[in-house]
Design a protein around this motif. Structure first.
Motif, PDB file in Angstrom:
ATOM      1  N   VAL A  25      16.320  40.350  39.848  1.00  0.00           N
ATOM      2  CA  VAL A  25      15.031  41.010  40.094  1.00  0.00           C
ATOM      3  C   VAL A  25      14.040  40.738  38.964  1.00  0.00           C
ATOM      4  O   VAL A  25      12.833  40.944  39.135  1.00  0.00           O
ATOM      5  N   ALA A  26      14.526  40.251  37.817  1.00  0.00           N
ATOM      6  CA  ALA A  26      13.628  39.951  36.690  1.00  0.00           C
ATOM      7  C   ALA A  26      13.067  38.536  36.744  1.00  0.00           C
ATOM      8  O   ALA A  26      12.239  38.169  35.908  1.00  0.00           O
ATOM      9  N   LEU A  27      13.486  37.751  37.721  1.00  0.00           N
ATOM     10  CA  LEU A  27      13.021  36.363  37.792  1.00  0.00           C
ATOM     11  C   LEU A  27      11.526  36.291  38.081  1.00  0.00           C
ATOM     12  O   LEU A  27      10.992  37.066  38.871  1.00  0.00           O
ATOM     13  N   ASP A  28      10.871  35.328  37.434  1.00  0.00           N
ATOM     14  CA  ASP A  28       9.480  35.011  37.720  1.00  0.00           C
ATOM     15  C   ASP A  28       9.426  33.691  38.491  1.00  0.00           C
ATOM     16  O   ASP A  28      10.375  32.899  38.459  1.00  0.00           O
TER      17      ASP A  28
ATOM     18  N   ALA B 218      16.726  20.806  41.009  1.00  0.00           N
ATOM     19  CA  ALA B 218      16.392  22.191  41.331  1.00  0.00           C
ATOM     20  C   ALA B 218      17.146  23.077  40.339  1.00  0.00           C
ATOM     21  O   ALA B 218      18.384  23.097  40.315  1.00  0.00           O
ATOM     22  N   ILE B 219      16.396  23.781  39.511  1.00  0.00           N
ATOM     23  CA  ILE B 219      16.984  24.576  38.428  1.00  0.00           C
ATOM     24  C   ILE B 219      16.372  25.980  38.455  1.00  0.00           C
ATOM     25  O   ILE B 219      15.171  26.142  38.700  1.00  0.00           O
ATOM     26  N   VAL B 220      17.200  26.987  38.176  1.00  0.00           N
ATOM     27  CA  VAL B 220      16.689  28.333  37.967  1.00  0.00           C
ATOM     28  C   VAL B 220      17.032  28.745  36.538  1.00  0.00           C
ATOM     29  O   VAL B 220      18.153  28.550  36.074  1.00  0.00           O
ATOM     30  N   ARG B 221      16.043  29.258  35.841  1.00  0.00           N
ATOM     31  CA  ARG B 221      16.219  29.720  34.459  1.00  0.00           C
ATOM     32  C   ARG B 221      16.468  31.227  34.488  1.00  0.00           C
ATOM     33  O   ARG B 221      15.633  31.996  34.972  1.00  0.00           O
ATOM     34  N   ILE B 222      17.614  31.648  33.965  1.00  0.00           N
ATOM     35  CA  ILE B 222      18.027  33.049  34.025  1.00  0.00           C
ATOM     36  C   ILE B 222      18.098  33.611  32.612  1.00  0.00           C
ATOM     37  O   ILE B 222      18.719  33.019  31.726  1.00  0.00           O
ATOM     38  N   TYR B 223      17.459  34.760  32.424  1.00  0.00           N
ATOM     39  CA  TYR B 223      17.485  35.437  31.128  1.00  0.00           C
ATOM     40  C   TYR B 223      18.558  36.521  31.171  1.00  0.00           C
ATOM     41  O   TYR B 223      18.453  37.500  31.908  1.00  0.00           O
TER      42      TYR B 223
ATOM     43  N   ILE C  79      20.497  24.752  41.248  1.00  0.00           N
ATOM     44  CA  ILE C  79      20.338  25.540  42.465  1.00  0.00           C
ATOM     45  C   ILE C  79      21.090  24.870  43.615  1.00  0.00           C
ATOM     46  O   ILE C  79      20.871  23.691  43.929  1.00  0.00           O
ATOM     47  N   HIS C  80      21.970  25.632  44.221  1.00  0.00           N
ATOM     48  CA  HIS C  80      22.735  25.160  45.379  1.00  0.00           C
ATOM     49  C   HIS C  80      21.768  24.833  46.524  1.00  0.00           C
ATOM     50  O   HIS C  80      20.745  25.505  46.695  1.00  0.00           O
TER      51      HIS C  80
END
Length: 204
Positions: free
Chosen positions: A142-145, A156-161, A172-173
């Motif tokens: 829920v914190a993703l921007d 395809a990449i997601v950056r997670i804090y 990303i799958h």
């Protein structure tokens, strides 16, 4: 015990809490009746502390209760002493070891994915698939921007804090990518689409 149960009946507590506390206190008093306790365990603070510490040891070493069960018993015993006017016992709670997250078994995974696919909301499908495919915690999801997503023809990449401000980049799958792209397209029509948050909300 009768006085304590009467006090519980008048307390603003859930019925299950009353039953649990009464049961735990009954067990403590039964142990206390046969224990070689110093002082006056039900009348003095010093006697209370020695008795509760010994009871904690009894639960842990003799009855082999888990730390969570021991701590629950101590909470009930503390409630007894508070209602007797003696306050909390000076007895530390046991540390509860952190449990490793449990993965869904294969059947649960299938049920989960079926439930996701049954949703008509692109937002909800994407929101549900980020933890599944990217291994993100709910709070991380829920914190993703929007800017945390990098979707190009090749990558395809997601950056997670994560905790402690640690950052990890997760590939990303393909199924997650499809869900995210559908959501990003649908998101353009939502109020607040200019917000940086990836998963915006509608307010009714």
């Amino acid at each position: 015990l009768e006085e304590y149960v009467e006090a519980l009946a008048a307390a603003p507590l859930a019925q299950q809490t009353r039953r649990t506390y009464a049961s735990k206190v009954r067990q403590y008093l039964a142990w206390l009746a046969g224990a070689d306790a110093d002082g006056e365990p039900l009348l003095s603070a010093a006697g209370r502390d020695w008795a509760v510490r010994d009871y904690r040891t009894h639960l842990q070493a003799v009855l082999k209760r888990t730390p969570a069960t021991v701590n629950n018993a101590l909470a009930a015993v503390d409630d007894l002493y508070i209602r007797r006017g003696l306050g909390f016992a000076d007895a530390k709670r046991l540390e509860i070891p952190a449990a490793a997250p449990r993965a869904l078994d294969q059947r649960a995974q299938i049920r989960y994915l079926r439930a996701v696919q049954a949703s008509s909301s692109p937002r909800d499908r994407a929101l549900a698939l980020v933890p599944f495919y990217a291994g993100a915690r709910i709070s991380e999801t829920v914190a993703l921007d929007v800017e945390d997503l990098r979707l190009s023809a090749r990558r395809a990449i997601v950056r997670i804090y994560g905790k402690g401000e640690r950052v990890r980049e997760v590939p990303i799958h393909p199924k997650l990518r499809e869900a995210l792209e559908n959501w990003l397209e649908d998101r353009k029509r939502w109020p607040g689409s200019d917000n940086r948050a990836l998963f915006v909300m509608r307010f009714y």
